[in-house]
Design a protein around this motif. Sequence first.
Motif, PDB file in Angstrom:
ATOM      1  N   PRO A  58       0.666  -1.095   0.085  1.00 34.53           N
ATOM      2  CA  PRO A  58      -0.064  -0.032   0.010  1.00 34.53           C
ATOM      3  C   PRO A  58       0.853   1.347  -0.097  1.00 34.53           C
ATOM      4  CG  PRO A  58      -0.644  -1.503   1.744  1.00 34.53           C
ATOM      5  CD  PRO A  58       0.627  -1.921   1.202  1.00 34.53           C
ATOM      6  N   VAL A  84       0.425   4.136  -3.036  1.00 34.88           N
ATOM      7  CA  VAL A  84      -0.055   5.498  -2.619  1.00 34.88           C
ATOM      8  C   VAL A  84       0.957   6.528  -2.985  1.00 34.88           C
ATOM      9  CG1 VAL A  84      -0.473   7.012  -0.642  1.00 34.88           C
ATOM     10  CG2 VAL A  84      -1.573   4.911  -0.780  1.00 34.88           C
ATOM     11  N   ARG A 128       0.516   9.423  -5.791  1.00 31.74           N
ATOM     12  CA  ARG A 128       0.675  10.752  -5.491  1.00 31.74           C
ATOM     13  C   ARG A 128       1.578  11.426  -6.465  1.00 31.74           C
ATOM     14  NH1 ARG A 128       4.098  13.664  -2.539  1.00 31.74           N
ATOM     15  NH2 ARG A 128       5.125  11.949  -2.173  1.00 31.74           N
ATOM     16  N   LEU A 175      -3.501  10.487  -7.180  1.00 37.16           N
ATOM     17  CA  LEU A 175      -4.299  10.720  -5.790  1.00 37.16           C
ATOM     18  C   LEU A 175      -5.155  12.100  -5.895  1.00 37.16           C
ATOM     19  CD1 LEU A 175      -4.494   9.582  -3.259  1.00 37.16           C
ATOM     20  CD2 LEU A 175      -2.451  10.714  -2.453  1.00 37.16           C
ATOM     21  N   LYS A 210      -8.366  11.468  -7.311  1.00 38.87           N
ATOM     22  CA  LYS A 210      -9.430  10.591  -6.455  1.00 38.87           C
ATOM     23  C   LYS A 210      -9.913  11.469  -5.456  1.00 38.87           C
ATOM     24  CE  LYS A 210      -7.222   6.127  -6.761  1.00 38.87           C
ATOM     25  NZ  LYS A 210      -6.120   5.036  -6.155  1.00 38.87           N
ATOM     26  N   SER A 244     -11.111   5.020  -1.354  1.00 36.50           N
ATOM     27  CA  SER A 244     -10.140   4.471  -2.349  1.00 36.50           C
ATOM     28  C   SER A 244      -9.140   4.082  -1.428  1.00 36.50           C
ATOM     29  CB  SER A 244      -9.733   5.851  -3.136  1.00 36.50           C
ATOM     30  OG  SER A 244     -10.871   6.163  -3.831  1.00 36.50           O
ATOM     31  N   LEU A 245      -8.904   4.758  -0.289  1.00 38.02           N
ATOM     32  CA  LEU A 245      -7.456   4.190   0.501  1.00 38.02           C
ATOM     33  C   LEU A 245      -7.736   3.083   1.361  1.00 38.02           C
ATOM     34  CD1 LEU A 245      -6.473   7.796   1.903  1.00 38.02           C
ATOM     35  CD2 LEU A 245      -5.340   6.473   0.064  1.00 38.02           C
ATOM     36  N   ARG A 264      -7.162   0.267  -1.343  1.00 39.86           N
ATOM     37  CA  ARG A 264      -5.671  -0.049  -1.377  1.00 39.86           C
ATOM     38  C   ARG A 264      -5.316  -0.845  -0.381  1.00 39.86           C
ATOM     39  NH1 ARG A 264      -2.054   0.883  -4.724  1.00 39.86           N
ATOM     40  NH2 ARG A 264      -3.146   2.590  -5.828  1.00 39.86           N
ATOM     41  N   MET A 295       1.427   3.279   4.343  1.00 44.94           N
ATOM     42  CA  MET A 295       0.633   4.437   3.761  1.00 44.94           C
ATOM     43  C   MET A 295       0.933   5.897   4.025  1.00 44.94           C
ATOM     44  SD  MET A 295      -3.138   2.750   3.512  1.00 44.94           S
ATOM     45  CE  MET A 295      -4.056   4.000   2.640  1.00 44.94           C
ATOM     46  N   PHE A 351       2.221   8.805   1.600  1.00 46.34           N
ATOM     47  CA  PHE A 351       1.651  10.293   1.540  1.00 46.34           C
ATOM     48  C   PHE A 351       2.569  11.402   1.735  1.00 46.34           C
ATOM     49  CE2 PHE A 351      -2.084   8.488   3.888  1.00 46.34           C
ATOM     50  CZ  PHE A 351      -2.911   8.145   2.595  1.00 46.34           C
ATOM     51  N   TYR A 404      -1.957  12.101   6.067  1.00 45.50           N
ATOM     52  CA  TYR A 404      -2.790  12.534   4.941  1.00 45.50           C
ATOM     53  C   TYR A 404      -3.241  13.907   5.078  1.00 45.50           C
ATOM     54  CZ  TYR A 404      -7.243  12.595   2.150  1.00 45.50           C
ATOM     55  OH  TYR A 404      -8.058  12.794   1.167  1.00 45.50           O
TER      56      TYR A 404
END
Length: 217
Positions: A45, A49, A53, A58, A61, A71-72, A75, A126, A130, A212
Amino acid sequence: MPVGFYALFTTIFGGQQQENGLSFAATSLATYGAFGVVSVMLLNPGIGVAEDRTRGWLRVKMVSATPIGVSLAARLLAALPYALGVLVAMTAASVLITGTVIDPVTWLRLVAALVLGGLPFALFGMAVGFVASSNAAAAILNAVLFPMVLASGLWIPLGLMPGFIQAIAPFLPTYHLAQLAMAQITGAPALGHLLAVLATTVLGALVAGVAYRNLRV
């Protein structure tokens, strides 16, 4: 790689009895299984991610009608079949090399503990995704993964490791995940390890949430 490691060492040591009376092939399903699950859940993941990005996907989304949380979460959940696949492959290798080493009910408990216990690692992965590019995320996560796995006794039993590593291990989430998995095989008390995994999950969710909220796409 986790499956290959398990197959190699099970071929060499599979029939040896451990201190708990179980064979190496049985107990290493827990330790190498934890290694395999953490590898998949931490890297998959997080790197995915980071790639989204970096490519700007991203951002798409985030402005689409689909809630970004969905969505996250998708994943996150998409990594679960890969973790399960690693455990199935290890079990198949064990059966081919040494025969059946644990009963089906115990195996199901082991799989549930490892797959669900792998979720906090996906959250941490994740969080890195980010804030880092895909290449940087892969480097960072691998730099964290391998020392943590080694220091938790997932490759080499802790009893054979230097004293300072044995002292560090109880502070690592991979150690508690492996011990929680081992308890499904040995029947040892596991409440403390379960609480440690739950605490890691909460911390992982908080870290991922903060990353995030500060996301720049």
